[in-house]
Scaffold this motif. Structure first.
Motif, PDB file in Angstrom:
ATOM      1  N   GLN A 232      19.114  33.220   3.619  1.00 52.90           N
ATOM      2  CA  GLN A 232      20.477  32.890   3.183  1.00 52.90           C
ATOM      3  C   GLN A 232      20.443  31.512   2.542  1.00 52.90           C
ATOM      4  OE1 GLN A 232      23.452  34.541   3.371  1.00 52.90           O
ATOM      5  NE2 GLN A 232      24.893  32.893   2.963  1.00 52.90           N
ATOM      6  N   ARG A 233      20.894  31.409   1.304  1.00 55.05           N
ATOM      7  CA  ARG A 233      20.988  30.094   0.659  1.00 55.05           C
ATOM      8  C   ARG A 233      22.420  29.607   0.795  1.00 55.05           C
ATOM      9  NH1 ARG A 233      16.151  29.551  -1.352  1.00 55.05           N
ATOM     10  NH2 ARG A 233      16.627  27.353  -1.711  1.00 55.05           N
ATOM     11  N   THR A 234      22.571  28.389   1.259  1.00 49.02           N
ATOM     12  CA  THR A 234      23.912  27.860   1.502  1.00 49.02           C
ATOM     13  C   THR A 234      24.461  27.221   0.216  1.00 49.02           C
ATOM     14  OG1 THR A 234      22.885  25.845   2.317  1.00 49.02           O
ATOM     15  CG2 THR A 234      23.567  27.460   3.965  1.00 49.02           C
ATOM     16  N   PRO A 235      25.769  27.041   0.167  1.00 53.19           N
ATOM     17  CA  PRO A 235      26.350  26.467  -1.054  1.00 53.19           C
ATOM     18  C   PRO A 235      25.863  25.041  -1.315  1.00 53.19           C
ATOM     19  CG  PRO A 235      28.026  27.561   0.244  1.00 53.19           C
ATOM     20  CD  PRO A 235      26.796  27.515   1.095  1.00 53.19           C
ATOM     21  N   THR A 236      25.956  24.671  -2.547  1.00 52.29           N
ATOM     22  CA  THR A 236      25.585  23.326  -2.967  1.00 52.29           C
ATOM     23  C   THR A 236      26.444  22.294  -2.206  1.00 52.29           C
ATOM     24  OG1 THR A 236      25.356  21.969  -4.933  1.00 52.29           O
ATOM     25  CG2 THR A 236      27.117  23.564  -4.988  1.00 52.29           C
ATOM     26  N   ARG A 237      25.852  21.163  -1.876  1.00 59.61           N
ATOM     27  CA  ARG A 237      26.492  20.059  -1.149  1.00 59.61           C
ATOM     28  C   ARG A 237      26.854  20.395   0.308  1.00 59.61           C
ATOM     29  NH1 ARG A 237      28.362  18.799  -6.510  1.00 59.61           N
ATOM     30  NH2 ARG A 237      30.132  20.191  -6.309  1.00 59.61           N
ATOM     31  N   VAL A 243      25.514  23.736   7.835  1.00 57.66           N
ATOM     32  CA  VAL A 243      24.359  24.645   7.973  1.00 57.66           C
ATOM     33  C   VAL A 243      24.290  25.159   9.412  1.00 57.66           C
ATOM     34  CG1 VAL A 243      21.843  24.835   7.853  1.00 57.66           C
ATOM     35  CG2 VAL A 243      23.063  23.506   6.122  1.00 57.66           C
ATOM     36  N   ARG A 244      24.500  24.237  10.365  1.00 59.25           N
ATOM     37  CA  ARG A 244      24.497  24.632  11.782  1.00 59.25           C
ATOM     38  C   ARG A 244      25.500  25.763  12.030  1.00 59.25           C
ATOM     39  NH1 ARG A 244      24.732  19.095  13.254  1.00 59.25           N
ATOM     40  NH2 ARG A 244      22.531  18.599  13.378  1.00 59.25           N
ATOM     41  N   ALA A 245      26.705  25.579  11.483  1.00 58.78           N
ATOM     42  CA  ALA A 245      27.755  26.585  11.687  1.00 58.78           C
ATOM     43  C   ALA A 245      27.351  27.914  11.032  1.00 58.78           C
ATOM     44  CB  ALA A 245      29.071  26.077  11.094  1.00 58.78           C
ATOM     45  N   GLU A 246      26.694  27.807   9.891  1.00 58.28           N
ATOM     46  CA  GLU A 246      26.244  29.020   9.180  1.00 58.28           C
ATOM     47  C   GLU A 246      25.227  29.791  10.040  1.00 58.28           C
ATOM     48  OE1 GLU A 246      27.366  29.675   6.021  1.00 58.28           O
ATOM     49  OE2 GLU A 246      25.716  30.371   4.762  1.00 58.28           O
ATOM     50  N   VAL A 247      24.284  29.058  10.580  1.00 57.66           N
ATOM     51  CA  VAL A 247      23.253  29.698  11.408  1.00 57.66           C
ATOM     52  C   VAL A 247      23.911  30.369  12.620  1.00 57.66           C
ATOM     53  CG1 VAL A 247      21.254  29.222  12.898  1.00 57.66           C
ATOM     54  CG2 VAL A 247      21.401  28.171  10.624  1.00 57.66           C
ATOM     55  N   ALA A 249      26.923  31.492  12.805  1.00 60.05           N
ATOM     56  CA  ALA A 249      27.672  32.683  12.371  1.00 60.05           C
ATOM     57  C   ALA A 249      26.739  33.885  12.226  1.00 60.05           C
ATOM     58  CB  ALA A 249      28.382  32.397  11.047  1.00 60.05           C
ATOM     59  N   PHE A 250      25.523  33.640  11.795  1.00 61.13           N
ATOM     60  CA  PHE A 250      24.555  34.749  11.693  1.00 61.13           C
ATOM     61  C   PHE A 250      24.241  35.298  13.082  1.00 61.13           C
ATOM     62  CE2 PHE A 250      22.726  35.657   7.486  1.00 61.13           C
ATOM     63  CZ  PHE A 250      23.481  34.783   6.715  1.00 61.13           C
ATOM     64  N   VAL A 251      24.106  34.379  14.045  1.00 58.74           N
ATOM     65  CA  VAL A 251      23.831  34.830  15.422  1.00 58.74           C
ATOM     66  C   VAL A 251      25.008  35.665  15.913  1.00 58.74           C
ATOM     67  CG1 VAL A 251      23.386  34.103  17.803  1.00 58.74           C
ATOM     68  CG2 VAL A 251      22.403  32.793  15.883  1.00 58.74           C
ATOM     69  N   GLU A 252      26.208  35.131  15.724  1.00 58.05           N
ATOM     70  CA  GLU A 252      27.414  35.832  16.216  1.00 58.05           C
ATOM     71  C   GLU A 252      27.575  37.208  15.588  1.00 58.05           C
ATOM     72  OE1 GLU A 252      30.603  33.131  15.483  1.00 58.05           O
ATOM     73  OE2 GLU A 252      29.873  31.765  17.043  1.00 58.05           O
ATOM     74  N   ASN A 253      27.235  37.291  14.317  1.00 59.31           N
ATOM     75  CA  ASN A 253      27.389  38.574  13.620  1.00 59.31           C
ATOM     76  C   ASN A 253      26.196  39.507  13.811  1.00 59.31           C
ATOM     77  OD1 ASN A 253      29.938  38.712  11.822  1.00 59.31           O
ATOM     78  ND2 ASN A 253      29.206  36.611  11.603  1.00 59.31           N
ATOM     79  N   GLY A 254      25.183  39.019  14.510  1.00 60.92           N
ATOM     80  CA  GLY A 254      24.001  39.857  14.734  1.00 60.92           C
ATOM     81  C   GLY A 254      23.272  40.190  13.447  1.00 60.92           C
ATOM     82  N   ASN A 481      21.859  34.502  -2.228  1.00 65.80           N
ATOM     83  CA  ASN A 481      21.889  33.157  -2.813  1.00 65.80           C
ATOM     84  C   ASN A 481      23.337  32.755  -3.058  1.00 65.80           C
ATOM     85  OD1 ASN A 481      21.590  30.797  -4.220  1.00 65.80           O
ATOM     86  ND2 ASN A 481      20.613  31.712  -6.011  1.00 65.80           N
ATOM     87  N   ALA A 482      23.931  32.118  -2.041  1.00 68.95           N
ATOM     88  CA  ALA A 482      25.357  31.803  -2.082  1.00 68.95           C
ATOM     89  C   ALA A 482      25.613  30.408  -2.647  1.00 68.95           C
ATOM     90  CB  ALA A 482      25.941  31.922  -0.681  1.00 68.95           C
ATOM     91  N   TRP A 483      24.683  29.878  -3.437  1.00 66.60           N
ATOM     92  CA  TRP A 483      24.789  28.479  -3.865  1.00 66.60           C
ATOM     93  C   TRP A 483      26.108  28.175  -4.572  1.00 66.60           C
ATOM     94  CZ3 TRP A 483      25.173  26.140  -8.741  1.00 66.60           C
ATOM     95  CH2 TRP A 483      25.077  27.005  -9.838  1.00 66.60           C
ATOM     96  N   ALA A 484      26.639  29.165  -5.339  1.00 70.06           N
ATOM     97  CA  ALA A 484      27.863  28.887  -6.095  1.00 70.06           C
ATOM     98  C   ALA A 484      29.097  29.501  -5.461  1.00 70.06           C
ATOM     99  CB  ALA A 484      27.708  29.403  -7.521  1.00 70.06           C
ATOM    100  N   ASP A 485      28.910  30.649  -4.780  1.00 69.11           N
ATOM    101  CA  ASP A 485      30.068  31.423  -4.331  1.00 69.11           C
ATOM    102  C   ASP A 485      30.384  31.281  -2.847  1.00 69.11           C
ATOM    103  OD1 ASP A 485      28.390  33.118  -6.435  1.00 69.11           O
ATOM    104  OD2 ASP A 485      30.547  33.382  -6.795  1.00 69.11           O
ATOM    105  N   GLY A 486      29.399  30.826  -2.093  1.00 70.33           N
ATOM    106  CA  GLY A 486      29.621  30.720  -0.648  1.00 70.33           C
ATOM    107  C   GLY A 486      29.748  32.074   0.039  1.00 70.33           C
ATOM    108  N   THR A 487      29.194  33.103  -0.559  1.00 70.22           N
ATOM    109  CA  THR A 487      29.284  34.437   0.055  1.00 70.22           C
ATOM    110  C   THR A 487      28.413  34.516   1.306  1.00 70.22           C
ATOM    111  OG1 THR A 487      27.633  35.087  -1.554  1.00 70.22           O
ATOM    112  CG2 THR A 487      29.887  35.797  -1.984  1.00 70.22           C
ATOM    113  N   LYS A 488      28.796  35.427   2.187  1.00 70.42           N
ATOM    114  CA  LYS A 488      28.034  35.695   3.419  1.00 70.42           C
ATOM    115  C   LYS A 488      27.781  37.209   3.453  1.00 70.42           C
ATOM    116  CE  LYS A 488      29.728  31.606   4.618  1.00 70.42           C
ATOM    117  NZ  LYS A 488      29.005  30.485   4.035  1.00 70.42           N
ATOM    118  N   PRO A 489      26.858  37.649   4.271  1.00 70.97           N
ATOM    119  CA  PRO A 489      26.621  39.105   4.337  1.00 70.97           C
ATOM    120  C   PRO A 489      27.893  39.860   4.706  1.00 70.97           C
ATOM    121  CG  PRO A 489      24.870  37.933   5.457  1.00 70.97           C
ATOM    122  CD  PRO A 489      25.905  36.901   5.102  1.00 70.97           C
TER     123      PRO A 489
END
Ligand code: GAL
Length: 711
Positions: A232-237, A243-247, A249-254, A481-489
């Motif tokens: 998973q690529r995180t958004p720019t800046r 990043v911690r919260a993103e990781v 969220a992946f755990v929570e969503n399995g 690659n969510a660098w521009a859109d911030g998309t998640k699975p």
């Protein structure tokens, strides 16, 4: 008088009035099925020497002996006007593949190309992320033109007056069969240099030819195990806490996650870059990286390799920079040892020491307006054009050396590679975003010694999202690659379960995928490849007479039909992605029985079949006799450890086997024999056996369970 220096076979026909160079014209047999020759005076800097590529001779020596595959007298080589001219014969039905990573077509016959390192510009004209002047012929041979120049190729388009088999002129006024492209019996090449090295390959079939090419170019490679998990690529800046919260969220969503890619924002300055952590977003890089390691997440760092004036690296690299800048950053000449060492020491101290897994090397391809012009000069004397052709390789080489010094494997992304990059553990990506073209990219990558990721970025609908997710999960690098859109699975909740299912299915395939890469390293066999490389597949380009249209088709050019949308992952799995808007699709099967992966039902044999799909599943097919090793659906590769239950799915009626490879998953110790291979064999009578072929260490599996599919 015409200036001519023509080398025909072993004879030299020369009429002198210009500077000519003798051409040895002798092919030296280097290894089984590999010959080299030198035309004129090759330049000192080429695709293979730029990063000191060494052939994998021990692996090549394991290949079968081959005769020289062509009539030497029909290969012509000449140096005229400071340029090298080559002609290879083509037979009427011969098909040509390769010549760089292209995204619309697979067969090259009938195309004119100038191989030029660039961002793909929506045309298969040679502007490419992978400058690979290698072609493979359906006649069972291939040729590498080892030049870092912009090579021109006319692939079955030129009609020569000296052709032994010329086409007959037709009258467009009266002949309804008039052909706008008269038959051409040759493939011609112009290298804008006074000489070039050629490498010619022969093999049992096209796949074997490509495999020998890969080994000659020093490849393939085995990625670290973590590289085959989900990225998973995180958004720019993004900041460390984001990043911690993103990781989390992946755990929570399995949802599977092995790698987080940091995009612009982690450097203290980007475009150009500093290669230093930004202290506001990442105040404690070591602590952050350590935490990620403990959570089983590897970091991949975006960069472009142009050094910002404010970077600590700047002063020591400036004396070795080229005459032009990119976004005002200097372009170090990494053909020179000193700047390469400076760069390596820096990244080793600032990032590798923290446990960073690798880099995404951006902006090394083009577009023209970003990179230096060809008039640029570099301290080593390498020209602007040659540097453009090889800069991606030079950066990969430096990073690779730094990881090797730590005996650690990396797996990264790059936007420009060439034939000298086959050994580097990198996958190409692009800003292009056509799903269909992404699939054709996977198809073509296997002819070119490169890998390609059909990454997911954004989507107009949930349906498109899940289809893209399915394709990326059956590719060498499964990435959002969510660098521009911030998309998640889970950005499209209506298809989230289907996305999760396919990501977990990829994880189940890890043993298969890892062994497929081991085959790439050991035998040169491309892990992802075109159907055309499968025995018994009719991949011929079909041409249908074109319809006259004064605007769209004034020359009545033929309509071309070929298979661009299905490919092989490893030896046994046929992947036929569905695209948004489709509920069914045509799949063309090679000869031999093919089975549905999910049910084990027989689906086709040497024919075209319309298969229906469900939203939740990517169509996958398995060849007769295949044994597919699978593990339970782990969320990260950190769970892929000793004792993992192994399921062996057996398809069809033929006898078959699978060589399951394993090692420590992270170091290069496998090069010293520290790996294990077990062969799992299924007989047609339903007898199963296991044989240990190598026992150097590293085995993640517990007791195996066989499962006959379709019963
Ligand atoms: C592009 C690259 C994207 C993203 C972006 C960041 O050039 O292709 O994937 O990394 O740069 O600025």
């Amino acid at each position: 008088m015409k200036k001519i220096l023509l080398w025909v076979g072993t004879g030299l026909l020369a009429a002198a009035c210009c500077r000519t160079e003798p051409v040895p014209g002798r092919w030296k047999n280097e290894a089984p099925g590999v010959w080299t020759t030198v035309v004129g005076r090759p330049e000192g800097y080429d695709l293979l020497s730029s990063t000191d590529t060494k052939p994998r001779r021990e692996a090549l020596n394991g290949k079968s002996a081959q005769d020289f595959p062509l009539d030497m007298s029909r290969i012509e080589m000449a140096v005229r006007d400071g340029k090298t001219f080559l002609t290879f014969p083509l037979t009427p039905d011969e098909q040509i593949y390769g010549l760089g990573l292209q995204f619309k077509s697979v067969g090259r016959r009938g195309q004119i190309m100038r191989l030029h390192m660039d961002h793909y510009g929506s045309q298969d004209n040679g502007r490419t992320h992978a400058l690979v002047p290698f072609f493979v012929s359906s006649e069972g041979y291939g040729v590498l033109i080892n030049s870092a120049r912009y090579v021109d190729l006319w692939v079955g388009t030129g009609v020569r007056t000296d052709s032994p088999n010329p086409p007959v002129a037709q009258d467009r006024n009266t002949d309804p069969a008039w052909n706008p492209q008269p038959y051409s019996d040759n493939l011609e090449v112009l290298v804008p240099a006074e000489g070039v090295e050629l490498v010619l390959f022969s093999g049992e079939d096209m796949l074997d030819v490509v495999s020998r090419f890969n080994l000659w170019c020093g490849g393939g490679f085995i990625p670290p195990k973590w590289g085959l998990g989900f990225w998973q690529r995180t958004p720019t800046r993004y900041t460390d806490s984001m990043v911690r919260a993103e990781v989390e969220a992946f755990v929570e969503n399995g949802f599977p996650l092995d790698v987080v890619g940091l995009e612009p924002g982690w450097h203290s300055a980007a475009y150009p870059c500093t290669f230093e952590w930004d202290s506001t977003r990442f105040p404690d890089p070591a602590g952050f990286a350590d935490e990620m390691q403990r959570r089983g997440v590897k970091l991949n760092l975006w960069c472009n390799p142009y050094i910002a004036p404010r970077a600590k690296l700047y002063d020591s690299l400036a004396p070795y920079a080229g005459t032009h800048t990119v976004w005002c950053g200097i372009v170090p000449d990494y053909t020179l040892r000193e700047p390469r060492e400076v760069f390596k020491r820096h990244i080793d101290r600032e990032q590798l020491a923290l446990g960073v897994g690798g880099y995404k090397v951006d902006e090394v391809d083009g577009f023209d307006c970003w990179l230096w012009p060809d008039v640029a000069e570099f301290p080593s004397g390498v020209t602007g054009e040659q540097m453009r052709s090889t800069y991606g390789n030079l950066v990969m080489a430096a990073v690779d050396e730094a990881y090797r010094a730590r005996n650690l494997r990396t797996y990264g992304l790059v936007r420009a590679a060439n034939a000298g990059a086959v050994r580097y553990p990198y996958v190409i990506y692009s800003d292009n975003y056509s799903h269909r073209e992404f699939v054709t990219g996977v198809v073509n990558s296997g002819f070119n010694g490169v890998l390609w990721t059909p990454e997911v970025r954004a989507s107009g609908s949930g349906e498109e999202w899940v289809r893209r997710m399915q394709t990326t999960c059956f590719s060498p690098l499964a990435q959002l690659n969510a660098w521009a859109d911030g998309t998640k699975p889970w950005s499209f909740p209506e298809v989230y379960e289907a996305c999760r299912e396919v990501a977990l299915l990829r994880m189940q395939f890890l043993p298969y995928l890892y062994s497929t890469f081991a085959q790439y390293y050991r035998e040169g066999v491309p892990p992802f490849r075109a159907m055309n490389l499968v025995a018994g597949f009719d991949g011929r380009v079909k041409r249908e007479k074109g319809t006259l249209d004064g605007t769209e088709n004034p020359y009545e050019m033929a309509t071309i039909r070929e298979i661009t949308d299905q490919y092989m992952m490893g030896n046994d799995l046929l992947v036929a992605p569905l695209f948004a808007g489709e509920t069914e699709r045509k799949v063309v099967f090679p000869q031999g029985d093919w089975y549905d992966f999910y049910t084990g039902e027989r689906v086709g044999n040497g024919n075209e079949v319309v298969v229906r799909g469900t939203l939740g599943r990517i169509p996958l097919f398995v060849r007769d006799g295949a044994v597919i090793p699978m593990i339970p659906a782990v969320r990260t590769t950190a769970e892929w450890v000793a004792g993992q239950p192994l399921e062996l799915r057996v398809y069809g009626k033929a006898a078959g086997s699978f060589d399951l490879y394993d090692d420590d998953g992270t170091t290069y110790d496998f090069e010293q024999g520290k790996y294990t291979i077990r062969r799992f064999t299924a007989s047609p009578e339903g007898r199963y056996s296991v044989e240990e072929l190598a026992s150097g260490g590293g085995w993640s599996y517990g007791p195996e369970q066989w499962r006959k599919m379709g019963e």
